[in-house]
Design a protein around this motif. Structure first.
Motif, PDB file in Angstrom:
ATOM      1  N   ASP A 130     -12.068   8.019   8.148  1.00 44.68           N
ATOM      2  CA  ASP A 130     -13.365   7.708   8.701  1.00 44.68           C
ATOM      3  C   ASP A 130     -14.536   7.658   7.783  1.00 44.68           C
ATOM      4  OD1 ASP A 130     -12.284   7.601  11.262  1.00 44.68           O
ATOM      5  OD2 ASP A 130     -12.970   9.359  11.918  1.00 44.68           O
ATOM      6  N   ASP A 131     -14.317   8.202   6.489  1.00 43.83           N
ATOM      7  CA  ASP A 131     -15.335   8.132   5.347  1.00 43.83           C
ATOM      8  C   ASP A 131     -15.348   7.061   4.810  1.00 43.83           C
ATOM      9  OD1 ASP A 131     -16.031  10.845   5.956  1.00 43.83           O
ATOM     10  OD2 ASP A 131     -14.107  11.721   4.917  1.00 43.83           O
ATOM     11  N   LEU A 132     -14.325   5.975   4.782  1.00 45.01           N
ATOM     12  CA  LEU A 132     -14.134   5.024   3.945  1.00 45.01           C
ATOM     13  C   LEU A 132     -14.700   3.582   4.545  1.00 45.01           C
ATOM     14  CD1 LEU A 132     -10.176   5.478   3.051  1.00 45.01           C
ATOM     15  CD2 LEU A 132     -12.498   6.594   1.988  1.00 45.01           C
ATOM     16  N   ILE A 133     -15.056   2.699   3.964  1.00 44.25           N
ATOM     17  CA  ILE A 133     -15.352   1.468   4.174  1.00 44.25           C
ATOM     18  C   ILE A 133     -14.297   0.712   5.080  1.00 44.25           C
ATOM     19  CG2 ILE A 133     -15.885  -0.976   3.168  1.00 44.25           C
ATOM     20  CD1 ILE A 133     -16.784   0.469   0.464  1.00 44.25           C
ATOM     21  N   GLU A 134     -14.988   0.149   6.063  1.00 40.46           N
ATOM     22  CA  GLU A 134     -13.788  -0.431   6.904  1.00 40.46           C
ATOM     23  C   GLU A 134     -13.093  -1.601   6.240  1.00 40.46           C
ATOM     24  OE1 GLU A 134     -14.001  -3.353  10.912  1.00 40.46           O
ATOM     25  OE2 GLU A 134     -15.755  -2.052  10.556  1.00 40.46           O
ATOM     26  N   GLY A 135     -11.627  -1.407   6.513  1.00 35.99           N
ATOM     27  CA  GLY A 135     -10.837  -2.465   6.087  1.00 35.99           C
ATOM     28  C   GLY A 135      -9.978  -1.569   4.691  1.00 35.99           C
ATOM     29  N   ILE A 136     -10.248  -0.490   4.495  1.00 29.07           N
ATOM     30  CA  ILE A 136      -9.820   0.302   3.219  1.00 29.07           C
ATOM     31  C   ILE A 136      -8.979   1.463   3.935  1.00 29.07           C
ATOM     32  CG2 ILE A 136      -9.944   1.735   1.254  1.00 29.07           C
ATOM     33  CD1 ILE A 136     -12.508   0.321   0.598  1.00 29.07           C
ATOM     34  N   ARG A 137      -7.711   1.496   3.405  1.00 22.40           N
ATOM     35  CA  ARG A 137      -6.809   2.406   4.214  1.00 22.40           C
ATOM     36  C   ARG A 137      -6.466   3.631   3.200  1.00 22.40           C
ATOM     37  NH1 ARG A 137      -0.628   0.498   3.467  1.00 22.40           N
ATOM     38  NH2 ARG A 137      -0.798   0.185   1.305  1.00 22.40           N
ATOM     39  N   ILE A 138      -5.878   4.607   3.659  1.00 23.08           N
ATOM     40  CA  ILE A 138      -5.364   5.610   2.889  1.00 23.08           C
ATOM     41  C   ILE A 138      -3.948   5.719   3.255  1.00 23.08           C
ATOM     42  CG2 ILE A 138      -5.067   8.271   2.762  1.00 23.08           C
ATOM     43  CD1 ILE A 138      -8.359   8.554   3.698  1.00 23.08           C
ATOM     44  N   ALA A 139      -3.049   5.585   1.892  1.00 21.05           N
ATOM     45  CA  ALA A 139      -1.890   5.707   1.998  1.00 21.05           C
ATOM     46  C   ALA A 139      -1.182   6.442   0.776  1.00 21.05           C
ATOM     47  CB  ALA A 139      -1.148   4.290   2.074  1.00 21.05           C
ATOM     48  N   GLY A 140       0.224   6.974   0.813  1.00 24.97           N
ATOM     49  CA  GLY A 140       0.664   7.629  -0.281  1.00 24.97           C
ATOM     50  C   GLY A 140       1.725   6.999  -0.858  1.00 24.97           C
ATOM     51  N   ALA A 141       2.311   7.811  -1.876  1.00 22.91           N
ATOM     52  CA  ALA A 141       3.525   7.450  -2.692  1.00 22.91           C
ATOM     53  C   ALA A 141       4.565   6.458  -2.119  1.00 22.91           C
ATOM     54  CB  ALA A 141       4.187   8.365  -3.301  1.00 22.91           C
ATOM     55  N   PRO A 142       5.042   6.781  -0.844  1.00 19.84           N
ATOM     56  CA  PRO A 142       6.146   5.671  -0.215  1.00 19.84           C
ATOM     57  C   PRO A 142       5.489   4.352  -0.043  1.00 19.84           C
ATOM     58  CG  PRO A 142       5.949   7.722   1.149  1.00 19.84           C
ATOM     59  CD  PRO A 142       4.909   7.943   0.081  1.00 19.84           C
ATOM     60  N   ALA A 143       4.245   4.087   0.240  1.00 19.62           N
ATOM     61  CA  ALA A 143       3.735   2.697   0.119  1.00 19.62           C
ATOM     62  C   ALA A 143       3.528   2.346  -1.101  1.00 19.62           C
ATOM     63  CB  ALA A 143       2.305   2.927   1.107  1.00 19.62           C
ATOM     64  N   PHE A 144       3.086   3.090  -1.766  1.00 18.31           N
ATOM     65  CA  PHE A 144       3.027   2.539  -3.382  1.00 18.31           C
ATOM     66  C   PHE A 144       4.125   2.222  -3.920  1.00 18.31           C
ATOM     67  CE2 PHE A 144       2.926   3.006  -7.863  1.00 18.31           C
ATOM     68  CZ  PHE A 144       1.475   2.440  -8.357  1.00 18.31           C
ATOM     69  N   VAL A 145       5.330   2.784  -3.702  1.00 17.86           N
ATOM     70  CA  VAL A 145       6.564   2.449  -4.030  1.00 17.86           C
ATOM     71  C   VAL A 145       7.257   1.279  -3.548  1.00 17.86           C
ATOM     72  CG1 VAL A 145       8.974   3.148  -4.326  1.00 17.86           C
ATOM     73  CG2 VAL A 145       7.161   4.823  -4.832  1.00 17.86           C
ATOM     74  N   GLU A 146       6.870   1.154  -2.302  1.00 20.19           N
ATOM     75  CA  GLU A 146       7.196  -0.050  -1.511  1.00 20.19           C
ATOM     76  C   GLU A 146       6.652  -1.342  -2.018  1.00 20.19           C
ATOM     77  OE1 GLU A 146       6.666  -2.275   2.894  1.00 20.19           O
ATOM     78  OE2 GLU A 146       6.928   0.047   2.917  1.00 20.19           O
ATOM     79  N   GLU A 147       5.289  -1.138  -2.325  1.00 23.16           N
ATOM     80  CA  GLU A 147       4.574  -2.470  -2.728  1.00 23.16           C
ATOM     81  C   GLU A 147       5.075  -2.889  -4.373  1.00 23.16           C
ATOM     82  OE1 GLU A 147       0.368  -2.486  -2.494  1.00 23.16           O
ATOM     83  OE2 GLU A 147       0.501  -1.551  -0.416  1.00 23.16           O
ATOM     84  N   THR A 148       5.345  -1.799  -4.851  1.00 22.14           N
ATOM     85  CA  THR A 148       5.693  -2.056  -6.509  1.00 22.14           C
ATOM     86  C   THR A 148       7.009  -2.503  -6.689  1.00 22.14           C
ATOM     87  OG1 THR A 148       6.294   0.259  -6.910  1.00 22.14           O
ATOM     88  CG2 THR A 148       3.970  -0.454  -7.562  1.00 22.14           C
ATOM     89  N   LEU A 149       8.031  -2.436  -5.586  1.00 20.98           N
ATOM     90  CA  LEU A 149       9.335  -2.787  -5.692  1.00 20.98           C
ATOM     91  C   LEU A 149       9.551  -4.114  -5.172  1.00 20.98           C
ATOM     92  CD1 LEU A 149      11.290   0.619  -5.345  1.00 20.98           C
ATOM     93  CD2 LEU A 149      10.679  -0.833  -7.304  1.00 20.98           C
ATOM     94  N   ARG A 150       8.576  -4.663  -4.279  1.00 20.91           N
ATOM     95  CA  ARG A 150       8.601  -6.136  -3.752  1.00 20.91           C
ATOM     96  C   ARG A 150       8.917  -7.079  -4.760  1.00 20.91           C
ATOM     97  NH1 ARG A 150       3.283  -6.065   0.066  1.00 20.91           N
ATOM     98  NH2 ARG A 150       4.116  -4.799   1.688  1.00 20.91           N
ATOM     99  N   GLU A 151       9.771  -8.118  -4.324  1.00 25.27           N
ATOM    100  CA  GLU A 151      10.327  -9.090  -5.263  1.00 25.27           C
ATOM    101  C   GLU A 151       9.077  -9.883  -5.962  1.00 25.27           C
ATOM    102  OE1 GLU A 151      12.967 -12.921  -5.408  1.00 25.27           O
ATOM    103  OE2 GLU A 151      13.466 -11.536  -4.017  1.00 25.27           O
ATOM    104  N   GLY A 152       8.958  -9.849  -7.165  1.00 25.66           N
ATOM    105  CA  GLY A 152       7.774 -10.780  -7.702  1.00 25.66           C
ATOM    106  C   GLY A 152       6.509  -9.787  -8.030  1.00 25.66           C
ATOM    107  N   ALA A 153       6.613  -8.449  -7.579  1.00 24.35           N
ATOM    108  CA  ALA A 153       5.502  -7.656  -7.868  1.00 24.35           C
ATOM    109  C   ALA A 153       5.065  -7.615  -9.179  1.00 24.35           C
ATOM    110  CB  ALA A 153       5.633  -6.449  -7.020  1.00 24.35           C
TER     111      ALA A 153
END
Length: 115
Positions: A87-110
């Motif tokens: 609720d403290d953040l600008i609309e459209g910005i999310r909070i996420a942790g290491a699992p989401a970070f790892v998922e994004e970095t391991l996408r093909e072509g990332a």
């Protein structure tokens, strides 16, 4: 994927991360900007407007550009250490942790850049 690890403590590095992210969005690249450490503060409304670096694009405009065409995430632990909740953040910005970070970095072509 671009990871910003600095804020007012290292303004040139911070601004570089936002500049590269905004340029990538403007060129049509899929962008995910992760705000960690002191850069997490720029997910709070009005905070990016306070940032100033001579000869650099305004951080709030860069942030808006990334939000318009990319995704912005604040690290879960970084948010918690600063007492920030979704609720403290600008609309459209999310909070996420290491699992989401790892998922994004391991996408093909990332490609990951860390500033």
């Amino acid at each position: 994927m671009i990871k910003a690890t600095a804020g007012d403590d290292a303004p040139e590095r911070c601004n570089q991360a936002f500049t590269v992210a905004a340029a990538a969005v403007a060129s049509g690249v899929e962008v995910s900007l992760w705000l960690t450490g002191e850069s997490a503060w720029y997910a709070v409304p009005g905070r990016a407007r306070e940032f100033s670096l001579p000869h650099a694009a305004p951080l709030d405009e860069l942030l808006e550009g990334v939000l318009a065409g990319g995704r912005i995430t604040v690290c879960t632990q970084c948010a918690a250490r600063r007492g920030l909740a979704q609720d403290d953040l600008i609309e459209g910005i999310r909070i996420a942790g290491a699992p989401a970070f790892v998922e994004e970095t391991l996408r093909e072509g990332a490609q990951a850049l860390v500033y």
